[in-house]
Each structure stands twice: as C-alpha cells, then as structure tokens.
Design an enzyme around this catalytic site. Sequence first.
Site, PDB file in Angstrom:
ATOM      1  N   ASP A 222       0.832  -1.190   0.000  1.00  0.00           N
ATOM      2  CA  ASP A 222       0.000   0.000   0.000  1.00  0.00           C
ATOM      3  C   ASP A 222       0.874   1.250   0.000  1.00  0.00           C
ATOM      4  OD1 ASP A 222      -2.636   1.279   0.355  1.00  0.00           O
ATOM      5  OD2 ASP A 222      -1.857   1.842   2.320  1.00  0.00           O
ATOM      6  N   GLU A 280       1.749  -0.100  -5.178  1.00  0.00           N
ATOM      7  CA  GLU A 280       0.877   1.012  -5.518  1.00  0.00           C
ATOM      8  C   GLU A 280       1.739   2.265  -5.585  1.00  0.00           C
ATOM      9  OE1 GLU A 280      -3.283   2.968  -3.918  1.00  0.00           O
ATOM     10  OE2 GLU A 280      -1.705   2.539  -2.459  1.00  0.00           O
TER      11      GLU A 280
END
Length: 582
Positions: A222, A280
């Site tokens: 993330d 990401e």
Amino acid sequence: MTRFRISQDQMLKGARRAPIPIDAADLWWRHSVFYCLDIETFQDSDGDGVGDIPGLISRLPYLADLGVTCLWLMPFFPTAHRDDGYDITDFFSIDPRLGTLGDMVELLRVARGMGIRIIVDFVMNHTSDQHAWFKQARRSKDDPKRHWYVWRDEPPENPDPPVFPDKEDSTWTRDEKTGQYYLHHFLHDQPDLNVALPDVRREIDKNLGLWLELGVSGFRIDAVPFMFNSGPGDAGAGGSNAGGTGADGSETHEYNGVDHLARVREFLARRSAEAFLLGEVNLPYEQGKRWFGQARDGLQLQFDFPAMQRLYLSLVRGDARALGDMLASRPEVDSSQQWANFVRNHDELTLDQLAPKELDEVFEAFAPEEGMRVYGRGIRRRLPSMVQDERAVRMVYALTFALPGTPILFYGEEIGMGENLDVPGRLAVRTPMQWASEGGFSTARPSRWVRQAPAGPYGPEQVNVDDQLADPGSLLSHLRQLIGLYRSTPEQAWAHLEVLHGGPAEVLAHVCRGEDWAMLALHSFADKGTSVRITVDADDSILTDRMTGAAIDATAPLSLDLEPYGWRWFLLHPADAEVTVR
C-alpha cells in the site's frame, strides 16, 4: 440456499478445470490474471451480513472458471473500523468477523488446488491509533515504543499535504497527553510507523514471514511512496521524511527508502522462490520507475497509473491519442519486472496526474455532480455507470487484455457492477458482490448487510452473476473469453509494445511483439463507426483474426472497418513485419 447460487454443475465445472501448474521457480506473476476482492463484501456463509473466509472458499470454483490465477485480498486483519480495514490493530491475526487463521490456511490450500495463488495487502506504513504499539508509544516520551512512530515538538514548516484533504487539515496531529505531534499521511487515526527503526523493520520481517509460511505468494504494498520514503521534500517522488525522525525532530537513523524496499525484496527472496511485490505507485513514469529498482532489488510489479488516467481522458474525448501518447512513453522493463494494467482499483478513481483542464473534462462528463467526486482529484464511481454504454465497457476491457503486462480486475468488474453513491467516500464502489437478483451475498436481511448494494439499473436485480452465467452474450462471457485468449498466449504478457501513429484519432493501434510472435490490436474510442487503412511491409503477410480464426491476405494495403467502440485483434505473420496505419 440463497448465498450459494452457483449451481452444482457450475461448481463441478470449475473444480474439474485443470489447475494451472505452479512452478515456484518461474516468474508466474508476469502472466497471471489478478482479481482483487474484500472478504467482507464477497460472500457471507453464516447469515450475519458480513462476508467471510468460508464464503470466499465456496466461490473459488466461480473464480477458477472465470480464469483468475491470483487473488489479491484487501486487509482482513483486526481493525478499528475507521478506514475499511486499513486501520489495523494487529498485523498477526484475522478479523474475527471474517474467520480464523485456520480458515485462512484452508483458503490458501483450496485455492492452490484450483491453480489460484493468493497475495495479501501489506499495510505496515501505519497502524491504527488503537494498536497496542501506539497506545504504548503515547504513554510518555521515554517509552520504549516511542520511536516506533514519528514525533516532533512542532510540525515542520512545509509539511506534506494529507492524502485525504477532505478529512484532515494536516499530516501532523498533537497528542494531548505528551504535547508532541505525530505524523500521519492518511487519517489522524492512522499514525505512521517509523520504518527506519530497526525494531520496526524486524516486526515487518516477522509479519512477512508469517504469511509466507502460511502459503501466501506475494504482497501488494500500500502507498509505496509513503512507506518507503527517501527524505525531506520528496513527497511527490517517494514520500516525506517519515522514518528516522526522533522525538526532538533530529535524524535517528541513516535511511533511504529505495534501499529499505530492496531489503524487503531480499527478505522475500530468501523465504520464497515464488513470492513477489506488487506496488501502488501513483507517480509519473520517470518518478515511478525508480521503484522497480534493478533486477533484484525493487518492485516486480507496478500499477500503470499514468496510462489508466489517460484512458478516461480518451474515453471522454472519443480520441485515443491521450492514451496512445502515454503508452508510447511507458518505460520498458526487464524480464524480472512487469506493468499491471487496470481500469480502476478499490479506491477512488484517482486522476491527479491529469492537468487541471483535463481533470475538469473528465469530471464534467463522468462525475457531473459534486457527490460523485472525492478529494478534488478522484471519482467514486465504476466504469459502466460512468460511460453508460456497454459497447464502450467491452472495448475498455478488450484493450486491458490486449496490452503487454498483467491485468488486474476489481471484483464485480466482470459483470459490470455499479456503485452506491449513498455509501460515503470510497466505500461507494466496495458494495456486496451481486450473485443473484435478490443479491445472493447473504441470507441476512439487506438492512443487516455490512454495506448496502446499489439500486436501479446497476443493482442486483439487473446486474448479477446468475443471469450472466446463463447468457452467452453477457459481459461476464466477454471477460471469460478475453481472459482465455490472454492466458493462451503468454508471449503477449511480456511482449514489446509498439504504439502505431498516423491512423484515425479515435483509434488506438498497437503491436505486441515478441520472439516469433506478434499481435496487431485496434480499439476505437468513438461512438460512431470508423475505418483504418493497414499496410504490412512484408511478402506473404497474413492477419489472422484472433476471435474468429479467419485469415486475411495483407500483401496489399487493406481497409478494416470498426463499429462504434469496436475492436479487432490479429495475429501478425510474419511476426517481424512492420505495420503502418492511416
């Protein structure tokens, strides 16, 4: 029972499908079909209105039959329920609403038996403020856990902007008990971990090691630029000085985010031959490519955010050039790396790399109401409800599976699910999976569901798995066909991408070229018919339609017609032939 609406024949069909051979030594993720889902909104097995791991296990035959080869699970850890599971209170356990560690092991075992690997969200850039580590850290300035987080007597003069500007005014919040400020790039309920600290790094290793030992095949990291940040003032390119800041604001450890990522990658390599990192990284290509690192020290797979955002600009304009120019500039990667192609992810449809006027264009067309927008940069809608033309939807997914790289689907995309704008924020697109006309997600009353399904033309009465399984012309059948074609030609996944210029502005023409293999693809962004003139510079050249198998003599220039939002894929013979379009 309602919650298991897949028929016995359908389940057996999925179960009988030959599992994909799993070779731990290969780069399997370069030619995999990823499917992202949230366990709590996928399938409820016990009627409490919350999806769970046993429910997901019951739906694995459906996913195997669709052609999915890797599941990406959104956070399933214990949580304070303030950021849909990303505010974690324990990285080493399972949210009891969803199941147990034993259930997770069973999920991993059954999925692998069907040829499906599983990766999990890795969110150790922050914790919940209810995590035991932070509770201890805020007891006093002298607590041993104090430096596990980032503290200052006063916020810096030029702090990084918050990721959620509609909810936070600053990335620094004052803790009343100790009088110091702690750093949080996301919500104030999610204090940033000091990932420069050796003790925190050891916890990261323990966490990675636990899930690898249980059978996880990789991790989606993330917000990479915020977790692996590199220094002051680097928020846009790789994060801020989140790690290595002591209680008095001084540097406590020499720290480089790219080096830290390399260390995590090295740990994975020692523990598992097959595990990989999906990152990401929402940055322009030049800034984002550094997170790939060298052959063995960076991310292996990275979302192509720049192309995704230009896709929507091209859709609005009916002009493929915005996307084509971006794809033409996409950096080549080596054989140990890959780009991930996606239409949208589980968050808002972020458009922050578009110029202001471009963003206004997309907003006006696809999010005309303020309630459809979020954070001033994104849209909280799904593709079908935005374009409202299934021909365009089908073309977009055809393009996704026609590009070199790895395709990633968000659950429900395969049936054309919409959003529920009555649900706040990014949760609007994280509604329960629509299995049947009455929902099929749970036997509980819909009012007890963890989240409410949309109503209207994109609600379960109109859009659901059961109906589309019975319809050979459905969007679900279309996606299954695309996935089958993609998986049948691994050469495409790692092919070289050549964007062809000179044709009609509304048509994206490109060639995927590998060793002794090439495919010409045409995709129209226009809502009217168009034609493309093709010239192949080779003797005895042939174009073979991948959908019909029909061979076309291409020794002389030819004209190919495309319907509104039409698309065509052709195998190119010989594979080294040059192609021009006009």
